[in-house]
Every structure is written in C-alpha cells, then in structure tokens.
Design an enzyme around this catalytic site. Structure first.
Site, PDB file in Angstrom:
ATOM      1  N   LYS A  65       0.828  -1.212   0.000  1.00 39.59           N
ATOM      2  CA  LYS A  65       0.000   0.000   0.000  1.00 39.59           C
ATOM      3  C   LYS A  65       0.864   1.265   0.000  1.00 39.59           C
ATOM      4  CE  LYS A  65      -3.270  -2.902   0.182  1.00 39.59           C
ATOM      5  NZ  LYS A  65      -3.653  -3.412  -1.117  1.00 39.59           N
ATOM      6  N   GLU A  98      -2.386   7.514   7.872  1.00 38.58           N
ATOM      7  CA  GLU A  98      -3.217   8.398   7.038  1.00 38.58           C
ATOM      8  C   GLU A  98      -4.138   9.216   7.933  1.00 38.58           C
ATOM      9  OE1 GLU A  98      -5.659   6.180   4.313  1.00 38.58           O
ATOM     10  OE2 GLU A  98      -3.968   5.499   3.117  1.00 38.58           O
ATOM     11  N   HIS A 132     -15.864  -5.072   6.576  1.00 35.07           N
ATOM     12  CA  HIS A 132     -15.158  -5.050   5.296  1.00 35.07           C
ATOM     13  C   HIS A 132     -15.637  -6.093   4.312  1.00 35.07           C
ATOM     14  CE1 HIS A 132     -12.739  -2.090   7.249  1.00 35.07           C
ATOM     15  NE2 HIS A 132     -12.419  -2.946   8.192  1.00 35.07           N
ATOM     16  N   ARG A 137      -8.114  -7.821 -10.279  1.00 37.86           N
ATOM     17  CA  ARG A 137      -8.855  -9.054 -10.597  1.00 37.86           C
ATOM     18  C   ARG A 137     -10.257  -8.695 -11.082  1.00 37.86           C
ATOM     19  NH1 ARG A 137      -9.386  -8.286  -4.929  1.00 37.86           N
ATOM     20  NH2 ARG A 137     -11.569  -7.889  -4.434  1.00 37.86           N
TER      21      ARG A 137
END
Ligand code: MV4
Length: 494
Positions: free
Chosen positions: A116, A200, A235, A291
């Site tokens: 990331k 972040e 999630h 994907r």
C-alpha cells in the site's frame, strides 16, 4: 483465440467464467477439491480435474497442482476468478514460466498494488489524489507521534502489506497512539508476515466508490462504470449498486479519468478496479484490485459489456472492442450477496444441505449461483450462495425489482441473509441513497432484521392456516415460503 481454458476457482464465479467460454466456443476445464465433488461448476465444465483435499491450502491454493492440471488437459490459459490465487504474483509468474496465459494483469502490475505504501507513492507521482498522510512506513513511536501530529488527529494506522481492513487502527488522540501502533504491528506481523505500518488522516463516514476499468495490450484503457459499495459489514460488501447515487456526469468523468490514469501508471492490462473513498465532494485513491470482482455483474447490467469475455479476448491478444465514448450507463443495477449465514447470530456461517431451492426470475433479474436443491454447502470456503442482481430503468425500479425478487427467493435448510437484505431495502436512508460505510451501524439494521424475520414468519403461518394445514404441516409450509424462523424449525424436524 484459445481452444481450452482452465478455471482455477469454484462456485458461482467458476460457472460465470465458463459461461463466457461457452459463448466464445472455448472448452473448459474445472479443478475441484474433495468437498466440491458434487458441485455444479465441476459438472458444468467440459472436463474436471481433482486437485486435492477440501481445505483450500491443499487444493485451490496449490499452484503446482493447478499448473499440472492445465498441462495434462492441454489448457492454454488459466482464469483465476476472484480470491484464491487471483492476485498472487507467484502464480501469474508460474503460469508464464509454463507457457500458460494468465488471464489477468502482468505480474508486475499485481506487485505494484501489493504494497500500500508503494501504491500510494506511485499514485501520488502519477497525479492521482491520495488520502493525506505519510508515504513511508513507521516503526519508531517517536516518529509516529510526530507524523500523527503533522497530519492532525483522528488518524488511521494501516499495515503496508494489508488489505480488507486487517490490522487497521483508528486513533483519536495521542494517548491512544502507542497501544494502537503496537497492536497494528502485531496483527500485521501474524497476518502478513510484515509489520510495516503507515499513517493516514482518518476520514469519518466515507463512501466507498470504485471504478471498473478495462485495458488491452496496446495501451487502450477505458473506465466502464462506477459502483457504490458502501453497504459493508466488517469489510465484507453485502450490497453494491451501479451507478453510485452521488454520481454526476461531471464527477464520473473526473473520477473515471483518474482511475484510467492509475491503471496506466502501473502498465495495467485486463479488467481491474480502482477503489476510492469519497467524502463531501472529494475523493481519494484507496487501492486497486487487480482481478475480476465479485460485484462485476452490476457493471455488466448497466453497460452491456461482458467483462469476463473481454478479459479472455484481451488475454488472447485482441484489441479492446470498445471506446470510452461508447460507454453509456443504461438504468440502474443493484446486487445483493446472498450468503449462508445468520444475520441474527452475528452473521455466523450456516453451511449444510439446501433442502429446497427456488431462485427468482422475471424482468430485470439475474442470479449468478452454483447451488441446487440437495446441494450441501461445504464449511471450507466462503458462504456465498448466489449474487442476486436487479436491473431497472432507474434506481426506484431496481429497488422494487430487488424487493420483489427477495420475496420470491426460497432457500430452505440453511440460514441466509435474505432478511438482512429485505431490512436494508426498506430503510428510508437507503431508499434516498444516503449511505456510507457506517450505514449498517448507524441505522441499527440488525434490529430491523428481527422485525422482518417475525413478519416473514407470520406470513408463512397465515398462509399455512389459510390452506387448512394442521399444526404439523405449518412449519413445513411456512418453511416452503422461505420464512426465517421456520427455516430453523424445518431444520430441526425434517
Ligand atoms: C480508511 C477509512 C477512513 N480514513 N482510511 C477499510 C478497508 C480498507 N480497504 C480501507 N478502509 C478504510 N480506510 C482512511 N484514511 C475508512 C475505511 C473503512 C472503509 C473503507 C471502505 C469501505 C468500507 C469501510 C469500512 C470501514 C472503514
């Protein structure tokens, strides 16, 4: 064009990909584990190869077994579906080394989005907006304090190697920072074998909006449609729609162009998805999924593009048959993920035998599934029974069709989240399109699910007594109309 493709996946997505192959005149090879001996996807294929015991670590994740199955059957290409090996660089490389085409992006494009931190650096350099934060890892608590101070609380700690929310920690103030950092690091170490953490700014109540993109080998890259995926629990996406209720032609053009820019920056080829967080008119790159995604059908419904087919055509070296100008959004599509899980028991998985199954049909309905009456849902894999997709001329019609389809859906023998979907679809905020990633919590949807369960059960009982059934038959009849409480009773008695 390929003559034969191996599908390195199972369930509904294996069937979805084989459908594209069949339309293209390509033979299919399924691979299956012990638990999937009687699965529909293994029977749908032209050939099926046994690859190992039920746990996916011994079957669907065994790179050498899958390559061997392709070599033995003479498959020229492998489609990985989603999950399993779909974003595994080693697998994409192993295919290449064996002279087999991996239907997906090149290994280095998968890698570019794997870390990331690297992804943030690459995106920032390419002019893609990222959430304010630091583009490097942090391990020293003193450094972390300084970084957090410069960003301003609240902040969020994220594992660099992560995804899916694992190891993320929201930190409201400096006092919480140290324990949060230690906790994030230890979760990241055990989950990913890498404890690199970065920081972040924490956005409260963002929407999750993503863009489907398609790219061919000649550098032609287009965005196909946007999807709103804010209805999630831990999630796990549960409901997705296309377009997003906040989308305007101008915003779509701006976000779509950025998505294309992100894909170009890493030399992307094939179908992919660029995820954004959206908050009060601003949007930020979140991650890129390299994907075909679970929720791809809603994009297919509103654009008419067959994404699985395009992936295969691109992998075989053909140019993309669509231009950006041709992409038009027609109407509205919603997807409900129908899972074998109990929404009234913390969504506990409910594997087992499906005793009675009847899926909805009629105008604007698409059901992608891999189950049938008598099928036993194995405990080893995800709990997806089907993806129920409703398409309408506008959002209102799509919602009405989805509610009608949920009413028609009969699944007896296992607990399902159909009542959860009914509860969301009748919610006033959902109907206004006023949703964000905290929606289920904020609206206390679980309480509303209880009401739906009771109502459904009452309907079942009154139907049974209208039919003059004796008390013994009441449970069976109300189960046959799919009511929640009676599923339990039928499960106990029959
Ligand atoms: C965030 C965030 C708020 N601020 N990052 C969770 C999973 C991962 N893909 C990113 N996630 C988030 N990152 C910042 N800076 C909130 C979330 C988040 C979330 C994001 C997308 C969809 C659903 C979510 C649910 C909870 C939190």
């Amino acid at each position: 064009m390929f003559n034969k493709i191996l599908i390195a996946n199972r369930g509904e997505i294996a069937i979805r990909i084989m459908r594209a192959c069949r339309e293209l005149g390509i033979s299919t090879v399924a691979v299956y584990s012990e638990a999937d001996k009687n699965a529909l996807f293994a029977k749908y294929a032209d050939e099926a190869v046994f690859i190992g015991p039920s746990p996916s670590s011994q079957s669907y994740l065994r790179i050498e077994n899958i390559i061997k199955a392709a070599e033995e059957t003479g498959a020229e290409a492998i489609h990985p579906g989603y999950g399993f090996l779909s974003e595994n660089t080693h697998f994409a490389s192993a295919c290449r080394e064996s002279g087999i085409v991996f239907i997906g992006p090149p290994p280095n494009a998968i890698d570019a989005m794997g870390s990331k931190i690297t992804a943030r650096q690459t995106m920032k350099a390419a002019g893609v907006p990222i959430v304010p934060g630091i583009e490097e890892g942090v391990s020293d608590p003193g450094d972390a304090e300084k970084m957090a101070e410069s960003i301003g609380y609240p902040i969020i700690l994220k594992p660099a190697a992560g995804g899916g929310g694992i190891g993320m920690k929201i930190v409201m103030s400096q006092e919480e920072l140290l324990p949060a950092l230690t906790s994030s690091q230890s979760v990241a170490r055990s989950a990913f074998g890498d404890d690199t953490i970065y920081i972040e700014k924490y956005l409260t109540e963002p929407r999750h909006i993503e863009f489907q993109i398609l790219a061919d080998n000649r550098g032609k890259t287009i965005y196909v449609s946007d999807r709103e995926c804010s209805i999630q629990r831990r999630h796990q996406k549960l409901i997705e729609e296309s377009p997003s209720p906040v989308m305007t032609p101008d915003l779509r053009e701006r976000m779509g162009s950025i998505a294309v820019k992100a894909a170009r920056a890493i030399g992307y080829v094939s179908a992919g998805t660029v995820e954004f967080m959206y908050s009060r008119g601003d949007f930020y790159f979140l991650e890129m999924n390299t994907r075909l995604q679970v929720e791809h059908p809603i994009t297919e419904m509103v654009t008419g593009v067959d994404l699985a087919k395009e992936q295969i055509l691109i992998a075989s070296g053909e140019d993309l048959g669509y231009s950006q100008e041709e992409m038009e959004i027609r109407g509205w599509a919603i997807e409900c993920r129908i899972n074998a899980e109990d929404p009234l028991n913390d969504f506990a998985p409910s594997p087992g035998k499906i005793k009675r199954y009847r899926s909805p049909g009629g105008p604007g309905i698409r059901v992608d599934s891999g189950v049938y009456t008598g099928y036993v849902i194995p405990p080893y894999y995800d709990s997806l029974i089907s993806k129920l997709v409703a398409h309408g001329k506008d959002r209102r019609e799509a919602i009405a069709r989805m509610e009608r389809a949920l009413y028609e859906y009969i699944i007896v023998g296992v607990k399902t989240n159909v009542i959860f979907h009914k509860a969301v679809l009748r919610n006033a905020r959902f109907r206004r399109g006023d949703i964000n990633t905290q929606f289920i919590k904020e609206e206390n949807i679980i309480e509303a699910v209880k009401d739906v369960a009771v109502e459904d059960d009452e309907k079942g009982k009154s139907l049974a007594s209208a039919l003059g059934a004796d008390s013994r038959k009441i449970a069976a009849i109300s189960a046959a109309v799919g009511s929640y409480l009676s599923q339990q009773k039928a499960g106990e008695k029959t």
